[in-house]
Motif scaffolding. Structure first.
Motif, PDB file in Angstrom:
ATOM      1  N   UNK A 131       0.830  -1.204   0.054  1.00  9.43           N
ATOM      2  CA  UNK A 131      -0.065   0.050  -0.052  1.00  9.43           C
ATOM      3  C   UNK A 131       0.839   1.230   0.007  1.00  9.43           C
ATOM      4  N   UNK A 132       0.109   2.411  -0.315  1.00  8.30           N
ATOM      5  CA  UNK A 132       0.991   3.523  -0.370  1.00  8.30           C
ATOM      6  C   UNK A 132       1.319   4.084   1.041  1.00  8.30           C
ATOM      7  N   UNK A 133       2.557   4.858   0.907  1.00  8.19           N
ATOM      8  CA  UNK A 133       2.884   5.386   2.379  1.00  8.19           C
ATOM      9  C   UNK A 133       4.254   4.662   2.859  1.00  8.19           C
ATOM     10  N   UNK A 134       5.052   5.469   3.446  1.00 12.30           N
ATOM     11  CA  UNK A 134       6.528   4.984   3.979  1.00 12.30           C
ATOM     12  C   UNK A 134       6.249   4.297   5.162  1.00 12.30           C
ATOM     13  N   UNK A 135       5.344   4.945   6.181  1.00  8.12           N
ATOM     14  CA  UNK A 135       5.008   4.244   7.399  1.00  8.12           C
ATOM     15  C   UNK A 135       3.718   3.760   7.447  1.00  8.12           C
ATOM     16  N   UNK A 136       3.542   2.337   7.700  1.00  7.48           N
ATOM     17  CA  UNK A 136       2.113   1.846   7.460  1.00  7.48           C
ATOM     18  C   UNK A 136       1.789   1.091   8.804  1.00  7.48           C
ATOM     19  N   UNK A 137       0.739   0.731   9.184  1.00  8.31           N
ATOM     20  CA  UNK A 137      -0.054   0.499  10.112  1.00  8.31           C
ATOM     21  C   UNK A 137      -1.041  -0.686   9.779  1.00  8.31           C
ATOM     22  N   UNK A 138      -1.362  -1.731  10.830  1.00  2.12           N
ATOM     23  CA  UNK A 138      -2.244  -2.717  10.327  1.00  2.12           C
ATOM     24  C   UNK A 138      -3.050  -3.083  11.748  1.00  2.12           C
ATOM     25  N   UNK A 139      -4.203  -3.725  11.465  1.00  4.04           N
ATOM     26  CA  UNK A 139      -5.027  -3.949  12.887  1.00  4.04           C
ATOM     27  C   UNK A 139      -5.900  -5.112  12.202  1.00  4.04           C
ATOM     28  N   UNK A 140      -6.781  -5.851  13.247  1.00  2.02           N
ATOM     29  CA  UNK A 140      -7.209  -6.979  12.796  1.00  2.02           C
ATOM     30  C   UNK A 140      -8.691  -7.094  12.930  1.00  2.02           C
ATOM     31  N   UNK A 141      -9.522  -8.013  12.331  1.00  2.69           N
ATOM     32  CA  UNK A 141     -10.786  -8.307  12.626  1.00  2.69           C
ATOM     33  C   UNK A 141     -10.894  -9.722  12.362  1.00  2.69           C
ATOM     34  N   UNK A 142     -12.216 -10.323  12.299  1.00  2.00           N
ATOM     35  CA  UNK A 142     -12.232 -11.790  12.212  1.00  2.00           C
ATOM     36  C   UNK A 142     -12.458 -12.405  11.164  1.00  2.00           C
ATOM     37  N   UNK A 143     -13.143 -11.637  10.043  1.00  3.96           N
ATOM     38  CA  UNK A 143     -13.672 -12.226   8.666  1.00  3.96           C
ATOM     39  C   UNK A 143     -13.357 -10.969   7.646  1.00  3.96           C
ATOM     40  N   UNK A 144     -13.694 -11.600   6.364  1.00  2.13           N
ATOM     41  CA  UNK A 144     -13.600 -10.647   5.351  1.00  2.13           C
ATOM     42  C   UNK A 144     -14.387  -9.753   5.364  1.00  2.13           C
ATOM     43  N   UNK A 145     -15.902  -9.871   5.639  1.00  3.49           N
ATOM     44  CA  UNK A 145     -16.614  -8.724   5.826  1.00  3.49           C
ATOM     45  C   UNK A 145     -16.593  -7.675   6.735  1.00  3.49           C
ATOM     46  N   UNK A 146     -15.906  -8.213   7.807  1.00  5.50           N
ATOM     47  CA  UNK A 146     -15.688  -7.344   8.859  1.00  5.50           C
ATOM     48  C   UNK A 146     -14.044  -6.302   8.435  1.00  5.50           C
ATOM     49  N   UNK A 147     -13.267  -6.962   7.766  1.00 11.34           N
ATOM     50  CA  UNK A 147     -12.149  -6.196   7.272  1.00 11.34           C
ATOM     51  C   UNK A 147     -12.410  -5.161   6.371  1.00 11.34           C
TER      52      UNK A 147
END
Length: 453
Positions: free
Chosen positions: A116-132
């Motif tokens: 994805x675009x950007x030098x500094x990236x962050x991520x977080x989590x859900x449980x399913x495809x629909x949720x993300x």
């Protein structure tokens, strides 16, 4: 020989056999009808690699993979051990109250990996495809301060109220409205079914004109928070987005302050011949702003992820994202070990090898079987579209259903896709052996010829 190395073998008179039939009867009595389809009467006893054994001892080659969840295969010992080891420490924390290292480590690794675009990236989590996907929309709205979203024909993004609105096929949303406002749909670039006579360049131009029409007749561009696109449509029929179209969409987004979301719930985690299909976009200079992924991320343990630049991610107000089970320790342990194996054993290369075998056989068969209208996809994410006539391209929905049923009785499990349910999609675990691939292709070819009679 382990089940993971065996070939399909049907030992009962038909599938389902007596033990599976008994469990299916119990299912029908205990489970809502909506979950009790008759197309796939398979009851699993155990699974290894790309193979399952049903309750009656039939050995079945799985080209469905939990619908794209099992890229690493069934019961990979190292993943089993990683989950077991974590389970002996603790099953659960709620991350925004008690931090666990697995969540942080997986977020770090995904931020490093996601194109994805950007030098500094962050991520977080859900449980399913629909949720993300739903959380990606939240993030986009928070960052842009806008409310409208553009999605596309053929799309599948989930079964929550918002993602049912985004999903094109309304059989998945029958009687479930009203849906959220501010959702607008443009035609997806389905080149095989572009207006007759168009070259690829003309077709791309046509689909872009139709997208721009949404700004005139639906939502002004300056009011759109995001466009959400599957780099390779899944339920829509395994249709890759043409790169010329993606480049133009990226330009439209940049010119209008719109975020581009790549939904890699199904096509991610090595299926496309890259770790993420958005890598193809990034190499072409049109990386997405936000990426979502799920399915094979956790090898079957429920987990999904949202990744974007720190600037975009940090726009979400406290309390608007997260959830009780999101980033569960067992799921993070499974995902970390799965990622380690994917990289160590070069699963994208496995996908390209498998896809090459499939394409080669089907392209050869297409010469004598005109019902094979189109063979398309990327890596091992290949769709075979069946038509009644190669000129009119009338969908061969009934033929496709017959092929699937004939193949099942020979020990090969497959599933359809597409607006007209006339596409057979290939979602076999990427650990499938060459011998299993050849046997599966033999069964598929025989099923096609039998169904045509």
């Amino acid at each position: 020989m382990s089940l993971a190395e065996e070939l399909p073998e049907v030992v009962t008179e038909k599938i389902p056999g007596p033990k599976s039939s008994a469990l299916l009867a119990r299912r029908d009595a205990a489970i809502p009808k909506a979950l009790c389809g008759k197309t796939y009467p398979v009851c699993i006893k155990r699974g290894e690699g790309a193979m399952i054994e049903d309750l009656d001892g039939n050995k079945i080659l799985d080209w469905v993979g939990g619908v794209g969840v099992l890229n690493i295969g069934y019961s990979r010992p190292e993943v089993v051990e990683a989950v077991k080891e974590q389970s002996e420490k603790y099953f659960h924390t709620i991350f925004n109250v008690i931090v666990h290292e697995g969540y942080v480590e997986l977020a770090e690794k995904l931020a490093e990996l996601a194109p994805v675009k950007g030098d500094k990236k962050k991520a977080y989590f859900a449980n399913s495809g629909a949720e993300c996907d739903e959380n990606a929309i939240k993030i986009a709205k928070a960052y842009t301060g806008r409310q409208s979203i553009i999605c596309f024909t053929g799309a599948f993004h989930g079964r929550t109220n918002l993602t049912m609105a985004l999903t094109a096929k309304k059989a998945y949303a029958q009687g479930m409205g009203p849906f959220p406002a501010g959702i607008y749909r443009a035609p997806y670039p389905y080149l095989y079914r572009a207006p007759k006579g168009y070259t690829e360049e003309e077709a791309v131009r046509y689909y872009l004109d139709e997208l721009n029409r949404v700004f005139d007749e639906g939502a002004p561009a300056k009011e759109v928070a995001a466009m959400i696109v599957e780099p390779i449509q899944g339920e829509g029929g395994f249709i890759p987005a043409p790169m010329a179209w993606v480049k133009a969409v990226r330009k439209i987004c940049d010119e209008n302050g719109i975020l581009l979301i790549a939904d890699e719930v199904q096509c991610g985690n090595c299926r496309s011949g890259k770790y993420y299909a958005s890598e193809y976009w990034k190499e072409a200079g049109c990386a997405p702003d936000i990426m979502t992924t799920a399915k094979s991320l956790g090898a079957g343990v429920p987990i999904s992820a949202i990744v974007a630049s720190a600037e975009i991610m940090d726009a979400a107000p406290a309390g608007t994202i997260g959830g009780t089970y999101c980033g569960n320790p067992l799921a993070c342990a499974s995902a970390l070990k799965t990622m380690e194996i994917f990289k160590k054993e070069d699963y994208p290369a496995k996908a390209n090898h498998i896809g090459g075998m499939l394409r080669s056989r089907m392209e050869q068969l297409q010469k004598t079987c005109p019902v094979i209208g189109d063979i398309r996809g990327m890596g091992a994410m290949i769709g075979i579209e069946f038509v009644k006539d190669p000129q009119t391209k009338e969908p061969a929905t009934e033929l496709t259903a017959r092929i699937i049923q004939i193949a099942l009785q020979k020990g090969l499990l497959m599933e359809n896709a597409g607006t007209y349910s006339n596409v057979i999609r290939f979602l076999a675990p990427l650990c499938i052996t060459d011998a299993q691939m050849e046997k599966g292709l033999d069964i598929l070819e025989a099923a096609i010829k039998e169904a045509m009679q």
